[in-house]
Design a protein around this motif. Structure first.
Motif, mmCIF file in Angstrom:
data_model
loop_
_atom_site.group_PDB
_atom_site.id
_atom_site.type_symbol
_atom_site.label_atom_id
_atom_site.label_comp_id
_atom_site.label_asym_id
_atom_site.label_seq_id
_atom_site.Cartn_x
_atom_site.Cartn_y
_atom_site.Cartn_z
ATOM 1 N N MET A 1 11.072 3.879 3.899
ATOM 2 C CA MET A 1 10.342 2.856 4.647
ATOM 3 C C MET A 1 11.313 1.934 5.390
ATOM 4 O O MET A 1 11.094 1.593 6.559
ATOM 5 C CB MET A 1 9.470 2.058 3.675
ATOM 6 C CG MET A 1 8.431 1.209 4.304
ATOM 7 S SD MET A 1 7.263 0.521 3.099
ATOM 8 C CE MET A 1 8.281 -0.005 1.750
ATOM 9 N N GLN A 2 12.398 1.548 4.761
ATOM 10 C CA GLN A 2 13.383 0.680 5.403
ATOM 11 C C GLN A 2 14.067 1.392 6.567
ATOM 12 O O GLN A 2 14.298 0.794 7.624
ATOM 13 C CB GLN A 2 14.404 0.197 4.390
ATOM 14 C CG GLN A 2 13.836 -0.809 3.413
ATOM 15 C CD GLN A 2 14.859 -1.229 2.370
ATOM 16 O OE1 GLN A 2 15.994 -0.780 2.366
ATOM 17 N NE2 GLN A 2 14.449 -2.109 1.475
ATOM 18 N N GLY B 1 11.644 4.205 -5.344
ATOM 19 C CA GLY B 1 12.917 3.864 -4.710
ATOM 20 C C GLY B 1 13.160 4.668 -3.449
ATOM 21 O O GLY B 1 13.580 4.134 -2.425
ATOM 22 N N GLY B 2 12.909 5.967 -3.524
ATOM 23 C CA GLY B 2 13.079 6.826 -2.352
ATOM 24 C C GLY B 2 12.108 6.460 -1.240
ATOM 25 O O GLY B 2 12.469 6.439 -0.062
ATOM 26 N N VAL B 3 10.877 6.158 -1.623
ATOM 27 C CA VAL B 3 9.881 5.765 -0.628
ATOM 28 C C VAL B 3 10.279 4.437 0.017
ATOM 29 O O VAL B 3 10.170 4.262 1.223
ATOM 30 C CB VAL B 3 8.472 5.687 -1.263
ATOM 31 C CG1 VAL B 3 7.478 5.018 -0.335
ATOM 32 C CG2 VAL B 3 7.994 7.076 -1.647
ATOM 33 N N ALA C 1 0.836 -1.208 0.000
ATOM 34 C CA ALA C 1 0.000 0.000 0.000
ATOM 35 C C ALA C 1 0.868 1.255 0.000
ATOM 36 O O ALA C 1 0.572 2.225 -0.706
ATOM 37 C CB ALA C 1 -0.935 -0.010 1.203
ATOM 38 N N ILE C 2 1.941 1.237 0.760
ATOM 39 C CA ILE C 2 2.837 2.404 0.820
ATOM 40 C C ILE C 2 3.521 2.609 -0.532
ATOM 41 O O ILE C 2 3.584 3.732 -1.049
ATOM 42 C CB ILE C 2 3.873 2.242 1.951
ATOM 43 C CG1 ILE C 2 3.175 2.345 3.309
ATOM 44 C CG2 ILE C 2 4.988 3.278 1.827
ATOM 45 C CD1 ILE C 2 4.025 1.897 4.476
ATOM 46 N N ALA D 1 3.198 5.808 -3.563
ATOM 47 C CA ALA D 1 4.354 6.647 -3.893
ATOM 48 C C ALA D 1 4.142 7.322 -5.241
ATOM 49 O O ALA D 1 3.581 6.725 -6.161
ATOM 50 C CB ALA D 1 5.618 5.797 -3.945
ATOM 51 N N PRO D 2 4.580 8.564 -5.363
ATOM 52 C CA PRO D 2 4.500 9.224 -6.661
ATOM 53 C C PRO D 2 5.327 8.461 -7.694
ATOM 54 O O PRO D 2 6.357 7.871 -7.369
ATOM 55 C CB PRO D 2 5.116 10.609 -6.404
ATOM 56 C CG PRO D 2 5.096 10.790 -4.923
ATOM 57 C CD PRO D 2 5.142 9.428 -4.324
ATOM 58 N N ALA D 3 4.858 8.475 -8.918
ATOM 59 C CA ALA D 3 5.558 7.775 -10.000
ATOM 60 C C ALA D 3 7.007 8.232 -10.079
ATOM 61 O O ALA D 3 7.295 9.430 -10.030
ATOM 62 C CB ALA D 3 4.847 8.022 -11.329
#
Length: 170
Positions: free
Chosen positions: A105-106, A99-101, A88-89, A93-95
């Protein structure tokens, strides 16, 4: 509670096996069950398992067997909830920013584990140093985890469902 290492290992193994089972269940039902429902079910399992682990502090419960059951339920819940939350997260994320999201998250995951473990350990140690039972500190840490689970359950309402495109017609 003086449980043997065998029972401790059994509790950890139960949580590991049911986490895997929960992930398998989630993967097999994701196409038919809404994200909110899966996430809610997983978090309820996690909440129930954490409550069971808290209840093990009571001398009236058989600690070893209750711990195995509690961690099995918690593992099943997190096995269902974690992949759904991650998906879901990432879908939100914006297209081009996935990768940044994912990295954020990590980092948030690692930081939460480190802070929870460190602050929880500090609380238990301070309570024990003050002459009180470490069970009080463990109970307070467990209560904080139950509050976090409850807040996550409330937040499930905000989880977006994916936009499903109908299958192509022939």
């Amino acid at each position: 509670r003086d449980a043997s290492m065998t029972w401790v290992a059994a509790a950890l193994t139960a949580g590991t096996l049911t986490w895997t089972a929960g992930s398998w269940i989630q993967a097999r039902t994701a196409a038919r069950v809404s994200r909110r429902r899966l996430l809610g079910a997983g978090l309820l399992g996690l909440f129930a398992g954490a409550a069971g682990a808290t209840a093990v502090l009571s001398p009236q419960l058989p600690a070893a067997a209750a711990s195995v059951l509690a961690w099995a339920v918690a593992g099943l819940g997190i096995g269902i909830a974690y992949p759904v939350a991650t998906l879901a997260i990432l879908e939100a994320a914006p297209a081009g920013r996935e990768g940044g999201v994912s990295a954020t998250m990590q980092i948030a995951n690692a930081l939460a584990i480190a802070l929870g473990t460190g602050l929880g350990g500090e609380l238990v140690a301070r309570i024990a140093q003050g002459g009180r039972s470490p069970a009080l500190g463990i109970g307070l840490v467990d209560a904080a985890s139950l509050v976090a689970c409850a807040l996550a359950l409330v937040a499930v309402r905000g989880v977006a469902e994916p936009k499903r495109t109908p299958p192509p017609t022939r």
